[in-house]
Design a protein around this motif. Sequence first.
Motif, mmCIF file in Angstrom:
data_model
loop_
_atom_site.group_PDB
_atom_site.id
_atom_site.type_symbol
_atom_site.label_atom_id
_atom_site.label_comp_id
_atom_site.label_asym_id
_atom_site.label_seq_id
_atom_site.Cartn_x
_atom_site.Cartn_y
_atom_site.Cartn_z
ATOM 1 N N THR A 205 -9.755 19.347 -10.018
ATOM 2 C CA THR A 205 -8.537 20.000 -10.185
ATOM 3 C C THR A 205 -8.331 21.349 -10.630
ATOM 4 O OG1 THR A 205 -7.430 17.795 -10.167
ATOM 5 C CG2 THR A 205 -5.976 19.676 -10.890
ATOM 6 N N HIS A 206 -7.733 22.325 -9.601
ATOM 7 C CA HIS A 206 -7.846 23.724 -10.496
ATOM 8 C C HIS A 206 -6.089 24.043 -10.197
ATOM 9 C CE1 HIS A 206 -7.877 28.084 -10.733
ATOM 10 N NE2 HIS A 206 -9.227 28.030 -11.395
ATOM 11 N N PRO A 207 -5.543 24.414 -11.317
ATOM 12 C CA PRO A 207 -3.993 24.810 -11.165
ATOM 13 C C PRO A 207 -3.465 25.811 -10.213
ATOM 14 C CG PRO A 207 -5.111 25.821 -13.177
ATOM 15 C CD PRO A 207 -6.314 25.082 -12.511
ATOM 16 N N GLN A 208 -4.489 26.737 -9.813
ATOM 17 C CA GLN A 208 -4.173 27.701 -8.953
ATOM 18 C C GLN A 208 -4.758 27.327 -7.357
ATOM 19 O OE1 GLN A 208 -5.317 29.209 -12.034
ATOM 20 N NE2 GLN A 208 -3.048 29.313 -12.372
ATOM 21 N N LEU A 209 -6.143 26.678 -7.372
ATOM 22 C CA LEU A 209 -6.746 26.421 -6.182
ATOM 23 C C LEU A 209 -6.538 25.272 -5.544
ATOM 24 C CD1 LEU A 209 -10.342 27.707 -7.177
ATOM 25 C CD2 LEU A 209 -8.740 29.059 -5.957
ATOM 26 N N GLY A 210 -6.054 24.359 -6.434
ATOM 27 C CA GLY A 210 -5.541 23.135 -5.815
ATOM 28 C C GLY A 210 -6.539 21.795 -6.223
ATOM 29 N N THR A 211 -6.437 20.724 -5.554
ATOM 30 C CA THR A 211 -7.277 19.595 -5.795
ATOM 31 C C THR A 211 -8.180 19.100 -4.737
ATOM 32 O OG1 THR A 211 -5.495 18.819 -7.372
ATOM 33 C CG2 THR A 211 -7.212 17.166 -6.604
ATOM 34 N N TRP A 212 -9.391 18.752 -5.104
ATOM 35 C CA TRP A 212 -10.299 18.402 -4.039
ATOM 36 C C TRP A 212 -10.981 16.922 -4.530
ATOM 37 C CZ3 TRP A 212 -15.706 17.566 -3.749
ATOM 38 C CH2 TRP A 212 -16.156 17.156 -2.773
ATOM 39 N N SER A 213 -11.139 15.904 -3.637
ATOM 40 C CA SER A 213 -11.702 14.668 -3.946
ATOM 41 C C SER A 213 -12.646 14.309 -3.011
ATOM 42 C CB SER A 213 -10.565 13.614 -4.038
ATOM 43 O OG SER A 213 -9.836 13.895 -4.866
#
Length: 239
Positions: A205-213
């Motif tokens: 999780t990155h506050p600007q880039l987003g979330t990846w799982s």
Amino acid sequence: RPAPAGLETVEGSDVADSVLVQFQKMPSDEELSQSQIDGSTTGVEQRNIISGLAEATVPSSQDAVQEPERSEPGTGDEVVQPSSSTGAPATAQPGRLTVAVQPWAEVYVDNRKVGEGSLVDVGQLAVGNHQVVLRNPDFPDVPSAITITPGSNERLAVSLWEHVARITIQVHPWANVNVDGRSVGEVPPEKEVILRPGSHSIRLTHPQLGTWSTTIHVTAGERRTLPYNLSRLLDQSGG
């Protein structure tokens, strides 16, 4: 040979070998009375002497057939095995157990905690089979069976690393990393996580880039490094 006058020869019928027993005819009561009148004790003495001779000469049937007691020959060095009143073997000398663990563990023997650390001296254990369990909160429980023999010094060496996978996570530029719903912190710096064999989820999780799982599968004893470029992964996924 003919018997002397006044003696008769009788063959014993209850003796194993034929034994000839001689005895003199006992004086009659009239003879004894006459000898007493004459002032002579010869007849009485004669009867007593003859009676004693007959008793000493004639063996009883029990004495005749009884065999002498036999003693079994021995070597002189027989070992007598100790035993309890029930016939069971006496308690054998106990053995000892030492447990070496990497990296460390709480050590349980037969469901009883006996110590913790990387080297645990369990001490004396009774002869027989015992169940040893090693516990560390970052590892699965590792059971082992140990057999103690009389006077033995047993050593149990276990590496908990062989029962887990060690995964190193690297992220560019950076992210908060979550594994199986548990936060492992911000990366970088890189993080090593200990995983039990099987499937596990990873979320970046990155506050600007987003979330990846993603989901990974690991095996016992595996060591792997997972480098993630979060920007590129989000671009590829359209996130």
